[in-house]
Design an enzyme around this catalytic site. Structure first.
Site, PDB file in Angstrom:
ATOM      1  N   ARG A 123       6.899  12.101   6.759  1.00  0.00           N
ATOM      2  CA  ARG A 123       7.772  12.848   5.726  1.00  0.00           C
ATOM      3  C   ARG A 123       8.368  13.759   7.866  1.00  0.00           C
ATOM      4  NH1 ARG A 123       5.174  13.877   0.307  1.00  0.00           N
ATOM      5  NH2 ARG A 123       3.880  15.189   1.860  1.00  0.00           N
ATOM      6  N   HIS A 318     -21.670  10.800   3.072  1.00  0.00           N
ATOM      7  CA  HIS A 318     -22.080  11.075   4.198  1.00  0.00           C
ATOM      8  C   HIS A 318     -23.918  10.394   4.477  1.00  0.00           C
ATOM      9  CE1 HIS A 318     -17.926  11.894   5.542  1.00  0.00           C
ATOM     10  NE2 HIS A 318     -18.273  12.760   5.639  1.00  0.00           N
TER      11      HIS A 318
END
Length: 569
Positions: A123, A318
């Site tokens: 943006r 993880h």
């Protein structure tokens, strides 16, 4: 044109003396299957004629060069194709610090195709030149080929462009599509979108990119950054929404820990070495530990973390992914689906976590050496009454024939005494040990232990018992070690480099499948709901300490001692 692999390093100059286009064409033709063959390595031989899984004798102190180090070819399409990579969220920290540097590293090492373009999308209002200036601040070169660094940087930056737009605007993505088509000209179009954005706008971006900016002639793939939901329900909803616009094969859920060198080497260590595979079971392994620690806190960035906590941020993805790779059965092949099938079996064999097998903690302020360290709730971005865990330890169990009864312990935390990530495999005691007297009463100190250190300073070492030279019988522990820094002179690639390259090539084995994600969330969701609904208070521990005392009691409950607390490493 035939390429002699055995003397490629000496003939590379001659190759590049050909016309540039012919050179790249020969690379593409030869390289179409090269990397996949390299991974499978069943029939390839190295430059000295040995099979790749053989270890030839070497001169002392020399470092072996693998075939991949000597020659590699980019692979992601035909010579007349164009690879367009769009980094959505290009103005964010992840893009600037990890994604753009990883793309440049791939370009620097000649892993990207001849025809590629990189677009940043966000943006923020920015020109192409402003984006290039931002990117250039984080680019680094490989240490072994520094001499052409500046030239390579300039060439890479010329391929980087920027388009400003809203994340939910189909019109702005249509404008991006026009720019991509202009760059692609009449070439076959392959497009990769990397979503380096908050999860609440994943679906908006995927909808716009899929309907207005997907490839009309080649493939379109989307890399999605974690978190993939906050629990089982939200994860399934996210997957359902994404699949309205993409097929499962187009979605690449990235967990950067799976791209780390030691995680990649885990399967090689186990399945390509006869000495380890027979030991990989409950018969010889007493417990396995997955340890993650950071020596810093949230430091003003607690807004995101407080919404997720350490269990969602580290353990559910993880550490659990590494556990599944560690514990899986031998896959039928190295094909992505065969590997992911075995990982799913492990996750589905595990018991959901129970609160009595979990300890949560939160770091508090601490004064040390005349310096004051702030507590978690001292962070201005964190609510003062927050009970979000910054530390968690858990014991998990796999109900199958190989691992029945073996505790798999996880520990993850912020603001601890050291920074590390490692896997520690503690083997059982030697039955009827003849040297028991020489160890004293604490046989745990004499237990063999295999350690895979993911970071920092990657290493694999095996702790063994050894006689101290001399006339007496005195024993100590010694390490048989492989320190990557001393064994291999090449710089180890960043995890994002490997995963980006895999996504470009369509290699999915290190990316998470939707049923795998479901199984992972099913293990943790009941625990997370119980912690949050009952507002379980975390145990406080000082900033820079070894964590809450409760973690030691949890380990002792399962007859385990944390391997990272011995002070020997």
């Amino acid at each position: 044109m035939a390429i002699q692999l055995s003397h490629f390093s000496s003939s590379s100059t001659a190759l590049y003396s050909f016309d540039h286009k012919i050179s790249y064409f020969s690379k593409w033709v030869t390289g179409i299957h090269f990397r996949r063959q390299l991974r499978n390595h069943f029939e390839l031989k190295s430059t000295n004629g040995y099979p790749l899984n053989a270890v030839p004798m070497q001169d002392e102190g020399s470092a072996a060069k693998t075939l991949e180090e000597e020659v590699h070819f980019p692979e992601s399409g035909e010579p007349n194709s164009m690879l367009s990579i769009t980094v959505v969220g290009a103005s964010g920290d992840l893009a600037k610090k990890k994604i753009f540097p990883a793309l440049f590293a791939l370009y620097y090492e000649d892993w990207l195709p001849e025809n590629f373009v990189v677009y940043g999308y966000a943006r923020t209002k920015m020109t192409d030149e402003e984006l290039r200036n931002v990117i250039s601040e984080t680019l680094t070169c490989r240490i072994d080929r520094r001499e052409n660094c500046q030239d390579k940087m300039e060439e890479f930056l010329k391929r980087c462009f920027y388009h400003s737009g809203q994340y939910n605007s189909e019109e702005h993505f249509l404008e991006l599509n026009c720019k991509l088509k202009e760059r692609e000209s009449s070439k076959l179009s392959n497009r990769l979108f990397y979503l380096s954005i908050p999860p609440n706008i994943f679906v908006d971006v995927v909808k716009c990119a899929s309907t207005k900016a997907s490839s009309g002639t080649g493939w379109t793939r989307v890399i999605v950054e974690k978190p993939f939901g906050r629990d089982l329900e939200s994860s399934r909803e996210l997957t359902k929404c994404l699949k309205q616009y993409l097929t499962e094969d187009q979605i690449f859920r990235i967990d950067h820990y799976l791209g780390k060198e030691l995680v990649e080497n885990l399967s090689v260590l186990r399945f390509s070495n006869l000495v380890f595979e027979p030991l990989w079971s409950r018969n010889y392994i007493r417990n396995v530990q997955f340890i993650f620690s950071e020596d810093f806190g949230t430091e003003g960035r607690g807004g995101y973390f407080d919404n997720y906590g350490i269990i969602r941020d580290i353990m559910q993805n993880h550490l659990l992914q590494i556990l599944a790779l560690f514990a899986m059965e031998t896959p039928v092949s190295l094909d992505a689906e065969d590997i992911r099938n075995e990982k799913v079996k492990v996750l589905k064999s595990m018991m959901p976590l129970q609160l009595e097998d979990v300890v949560v903690g939160q770091y508090k302020g601490h004064n040390k050496g005349g310096k004051s360290y702030p507590g978690y709730i001292d962070d201005p971005t964190v609510p003062k009454d927050s009970v979000t865990p910054t530390f968690a330890a858990a014991a998990l169990f796999i109900n199958n024939a190989r691992w029945d009864g073996v505790p798999f312990l996880m520990k993850a935390g912020k603001a601890l005494h050291t920074k590390r990530a490692e896997i520690r495999v503690q083997f059982r005691h030697v039955p009827g040990n003849l040297y028991k007297r020489n160890f004293g009463t604490d046989l745990d100190k004499a237990t063999n232990e295999l350690v895979l250190r993911l970071q920092p300073d990657e290493a694999i070492y095996l702790k063994i018992n050894n006689k101290v030279p001399g006339l007496g019988m005195r024993l100590d522990r010694s390490d048989l070690n492989l320190f990557y820094k001393t064994r291999y002179t090449r710089e180890i690639p960043d995890a994002y480099e490997r995963l980006l390259l895999d996504a470009i090539e369509g290699e999915r084995r290190l990316f998470i499948r939707s049923d795998e994600l479901d199984a992972a969330w099913a293990l943790f969701t009941p625990l997370l709901k119980e912690i949050e609904e009952n507002k379980i208070m975390p145990e406080l521990y000082p900033y820079g300490s070894r964590g809450p005392v409760g973690a030691h009691y949890l380990a002792a409950k399962h007859n385990v001692r944390w391997g990272d607390l011995s002070g020997e490493d």
